[in-house]
Design a protein around this motif. Sequence first.
Motif, PDB file in Angstrom:
ATOM      1  N   ALA A  16     -11.707   7.627 -11.718  1.00  0.00           N
ATOM      2  CA  ALA A  16     -10.976   7.433 -10.465  1.00  0.00           C
ATOM      3  C   ALA A  16      -9.474   7.325 -10.724  1.00  0.00           C
ATOM      4  N   LYS A  17      -8.714   8.118  -9.994  1.00  0.00           N
ATOM      5  CA  LYS A  17      -7.252   8.107 -10.106  1.00  0.00           C
ATOM      6  C   LYS A  17      -6.657   7.701  -8.764  1.00  0.00           C
ATOM      7  N   TYR A  18      -5.703   6.779  -8.808  1.00  0.00           N
ATOM      8  CA  TYR A  18      -5.056   6.288  -7.589  1.00  0.00           C
ATOM      9  C   TYR A  18      -4.318   7.410  -6.868  1.00  0.00           C
ATOM     10  N   LYS A  19      -4.449   7.456  -5.540  1.00  0.00           N
ATOM     11  CA  LYS A  19      -3.731   8.453  -4.751  1.00  0.00           C
ATOM     12  C   LYS A  19      -2.740   7.797  -3.799  1.00  0.00           C
ATOM     13  N   GLU A  20      -3.209   6.883  -2.924  1.00  0.00           N
ATOM     14  CA  GLU A  20      -2.317   6.258  -1.964  1.00  0.00           C
ATOM     15  C   GLU A  20      -2.941   5.007  -1.354  1.00  0.00           C
ATOM     16  N   THR A  21      -2.110   4.229  -0.656  1.00  0.00           N
ATOM     17  CA  THR A  21      -2.569   3.070   0.099  1.00  0.00           C
ATOM     18  C   THR A  21      -2.415   3.404   1.578  1.00  0.00           C
ATOM     19  N   PHE A  22      -3.404   3.074   2.381  1.00  0.00           N
ATOM     20  CA  PHE A  22      -3.355   3.407   3.796  1.00  0.00           C
ATOM     21  C   PHE A  22      -3.816   2.237   4.658  1.00  0.00           C
ATOM     22  N   ARG A  23      -3.480   2.317   5.936  1.00  0.00           N
ATOM     23  CA  ARG A  23      -3.825   1.325   6.956  1.00  0.00           C
ATOM     24  C   ARG A  23      -3.520  -0.107   6.528  1.00  0.00           C
ATOM     25  N   GLU A  24      -4.523  -0.962   6.498  1.00  0.00           N
ATOM     26  CA  GLU A  24      -4.312  -2.380   6.213  1.00  0.00           C
ATOM     27  C   GLU A  24      -4.330  -2.693   4.722  1.00  0.00           C
ATOM     28  N   GLY A  25      -3.807  -1.787   3.910  1.00  0.00           N
ATOM     29  CA  GLY A  25      -3.723  -2.047   2.481  1.00  0.00           C
ATOM     30  C   GLY A  25      -4.877  -1.517   1.663  1.00  0.00           C
ATOM     31  N   HIS A  26      -5.754  -0.722   2.272  1.00  0.00           N
ATOM     32  CA  HIS A  26      -6.857  -0.134   1.512  1.00  0.00           C
ATOM     33  C   HIS A  26      -6.312   0.937   0.573  1.00  0.00           C
ATOM     34  N   ARG A  27      -6.784   0.929  -0.644  1.00  0.00           N
ATOM     35  CA  ARG A  27      -6.343   1.904  -1.638  1.00  0.00           C
ATOM     36  C   ARG A  27      -7.314   3.076  -1.678  1.00  0.00           C
TER      37      ARG A  27
END
Length: 61
Positions: A16-27
């Motif tokens: 798993a590689k990080y892409k972005e954080t969205f909405r209420e802080g979900h990664r």
Amino acid sequence: MFDAYDDRRCIDCANAKYKETFREGHRMYVCGKHRAAVTDMTLVQSVIGCKGKDYEQRQAR
């Protein structure tokens, strides 16, 4: 019978590689092995084509 509950998360997998954080802080992450979008809540047994068999524990750097 049924399989034991598996609480491993995809974000702790080496694939798993990080892409972005969205909405209420979900990664959001991308599984490089299965080309699937996963979040910090995704359990390894729920990814089609994986079901936890391709899980590799991420090593601390």
